[in-house]
Design a protein around this motif. Sequence first.
Motif, short mmCIF file in Angstrom:
data_model
loop_
_atom_site.label_atom_id
_atom_site.label_comp_id
_atom_site.label_asym_id
_atom_site.label_seq_id
_atom_site.Cartn_x
_atom_site.Cartn_y
_atom_site.Cartn_z
N MET A 177 -7.97 36.88 28.02
CA MET A 177 -6.57 36.74 28.40
C MET A 177 -5.81 38.01 28.02
O MET A 177 -5.03 38.54 28.81
CB MET A 177 -5.99 35.52 27.69
N PHE A 201 -7.02 40.93 27.65
CA PHE A 201 -7.54 41.96 28.54
C PHE A 201 -6.77 41.92 29.87
O PHE A 201 -6.23 42.94 30.33
CB PHE A 201 -9.03 41.65 28.73
N GLY A 202 -6.65 40.72 30.45
CA GLY A 202 -5.93 40.58 31.72
C GLY A 202 -4.46 40.93 31.58
O GLY A 202 -3.89 41.62 32.43
N LEU A 203 -3.84 40.48 30.47
CA LEU A 203 -2.42 40.77 30.27
C LEU A 203 -2.19 42.27 30.08
O LEU A 203 -1.23 42.83 30.61
CB LEU A 203 -1.89 40.00 29.06
N PHE A 211 -3.98 44.60 31.34
CA PHE A 211 -4.12 45.22 32.65
C PHE A 211 -2.83 45.07 33.46
O PHE A 211 -2.32 46.03 34.04
CB PHE A 211 -5.30 44.58 33.39
N ILE A 212 -2.27 43.85 33.47
CA ILE A 212 -1.03 43.63 34.22
C ILE A 212 0.09 44.50 33.65
O ILE A 212 0.89 45.07 34.40
CB ILE A 212 -0.66 42.13 34.20
N VAL A 263 -0.43 47.99 34.90
CA VAL A 263 -0.11 48.09 36.33
C VAL A 263 1.41 48.09 36.54
O VAL A 263 1.94 48.86 37.33
CB VAL A 263 -0.78 46.94 37.11
N MET A 264 2.10 47.22 35.80
CA MET A 264 3.54 47.05 36.06
C MET A 264 4.39 48.13 35.40
O MET A 264 5.41 48.55 35.94
CB MET A 264 4.01 45.69 35.57
N VAL A 265 4.00 48.53 34.19
CA VAL A 265 4.89 49.37 33.40
C VAL A 265 4.40 50.80 33.27
O VAL A 265 5.20 51.74 33.29
CB VAL A 265 5.09 48.75 31.98
N PRO A 321 1.59 52.98 34.93
CA PRO A 321 0.45 53.24 35.81
C PRO A 321 -0.40 54.43 35.36
O PRO A 321 -1.52 54.58 35.84
CB PRO A 321 1.08 53.52 37.17
N ARG A 352 15.39 45.97 27.20
CA ARG A 352 16.08 46.52 28.35
C ARG A 352 17.20 47.50 27.97
O ARG A 352 17.15 48.67 28.36
CB ARG A 352 16.58 45.35 29.21
#
Lengths: 429, 319
Positions: free
Chosen positions: A306, A308-310, A312-313, A316-318, A320, A410
């Motif tokens: 989990m 690992f996946g997080l 990666f996301i 990708v999102m923040v 690259p 933010r």
Amino acid sequence: MSVNAAETPQQTSTPQKSGLISGLPWVAIAVALALLPMIFTSNSMISTLNYLGTMAIFALSYNVLLGQTGLLSLGHGTFFGLGGFIATHAVLHMADAGWNFPLPLVPLIGAAGALVLGFFGGWLASGRGGMPFAMITLGLAELVYAAAALFPSIYGSEEGISMDRMDLGASFGMDYGPTLDIYVIVAVWFLICAALLYFFSKTPLGLLANSVRDNAERVEFIGFSSKRVRMLAYAIAAAIAGVAGSLAALNFEIMTVNELGAATSTLVLLMTYIGGTKHFFGPVLGAIVIGLMKIWLSDISSAWMMYFGLLFIFVVMVQPAGLAGILMSGVTLMRSGTFKMQAPLLALIGLTGLATLVGIIVLTELAYRAGLDAGLGPQMTVLWLPLNATSVLSWGFGFVLVAGGVLTMRPLLDRLDTLRHSLGKGEMA
Amino acid sequence: MSAEVITFSLLNGTLYGMLLFLLASGLTLIFSMMGVLNFAHASFFMIGAYFGFEISKYVGFFPALILAPILVGLVGALIERYGLRRVHKFGHLGELLFTIGVAFVIEEAVQMIWGRSPMDYQIPAALDFTAFEIFGTGYPAFRLFMLIMSVAIFAALALLLTRTRVGLVVKASLTHPEMVSMLGHDVPLVFMSVFGVGSALAGIAGVIGGPILITQPSMAMSLGPILFVIVVVGGLGSLSGAFVASLLVGFIQTFAVAIDLSVADVFGLVGVTQPPAALGALVSDIWNVSVSQIGPVIPYLLLVAVLIFRPMGLFGKRA
């Protein structure tokens, strides 16, 4: 390594000197590779190093496609697996025939086999880049994986194909029984592959690959065939992946069909991208971080996949540019001379990020304990914090950390932007 | 093959094909919209099955058939709004990688919540009877229900897209987003809705497919590649192509299982019963390969063949 555009004009040093300087990191890496087994002496540690080295080679080979040629392959694991199977069968057959082939050269056989297959796959896949390329590589990989089940004598059935790396006999003063002997092989191959790929990125073909990534149409107009460049990049990446697969086969002495399945292809994609595709050393960083996560984190937490996946996301999102991008922006910051002015804000951002991370870990661990691992009872200790999967307090604590972290992040980032903007203006004036 | 086997394979093939089309239609719509294949689509199918299983435990199967897809659609819409829309600036590669990450996390989350073993998702009692008998063998009512559901949704979707104002706006947003936006429509909202509806369609497929295909964490991974085969073979972005390719793959897979023939049988016809030992282990591997074993390979062979000889797909307009 990416060349900083701002620095290029200042490089007035003689070629000889710059050659010496660019050689220094390689010497440092070689020394580090030689020192590592003296620091980590236990067998399991060296086995871990072998795994990391193998994965680093694999990720570097993948970045020839993803980072340098801009091709998203969804089937790179195929060549890792096929290279490993070729190496395994080579060892088995040569041992049967009684040949005394030096074991460290077995990856050459795996690489040669993968190179030939890579040319064939590349010929099929490289007509166009982008989405069609991704789809064809996925289709080819699934085809090979599905077809492997039809040939138990090559790929073994459930239990795979195993071999004994000592069967080829001793060479180079090693008998290849101890893990340390394999470490020597992996380390040398890592140096060779990394140097080859670094050299490749500087060759005309490597530069052409970059051009194909940036604008394939213009490459065609100059008179080069994008298809051929893609095909060559694909074959080279396949050959190096074959080396990695062979090393994995020598290290574990077993190959199973799973090694050429979608899991391997996804793993190398995630490793490479998390590490960073825009810097040469990024994939190595990714392979080390993800490899260590896989080995150590999987012992501590059943949630490692989990994370690992997080991760990666998140990348990708923040970010690259990956972990290497974060590292390099840190280096740029240090060099910029404005670090002191930014430090308080950066520290605040770091603290907020840390709090959010702790919150995410707390929530994930609680969720796993409430779901999959409910049998272990609700009481648990995460990061020295006593938690209870049934208590509202524990869950609330996690939620407050995550929500608070995200909400404060933010405005902090906005302020950092403003500060950097004004600093930039100050430099101009 | 007997007429019985052919009839049942035709029925089951149509059924499987229509189920695949439920998924492929959403995937195709989303592709036309974003220009990116959604790797998480099969994951929405999977959470549809799990939601269906969980909700039907409390309120029964038929309310679950409505509630679960709505929930899946909401999850999809949220992922589009707060995830995909943000990575859009990184281009198609970023979007594709994002959906791969989402698929990865969803699979982990499903294991986290429901565990790694298959769920006991049963056919609802109201539909657990024999619908009709042919050749003395009964055909289960639930399968007939699945077939009717899939065809009904296909018809509804086709009508919605071709005969209504909503369909007009959606189709226009896919091809001319700026112009539609100029005319006063909220294009990002349209995109979010299409993503949500596409996910909900996958969710419906999950709810009705869950009891037949096994509801387990690996169901997304095993179905996902087949879906890509369908949308690529049919032609990226073509709904009718996806329809034909879905049925094609459905028939291939069911007929391959039904045909009980191996290479050895073929050679047996001409009197060769043993593989020539001189040719080694590889030939004896091939010797024992049966059509049902080749079944899983055929869709990928089809994919590679189509990509080489007709890169735009069977019904695609652009390569």
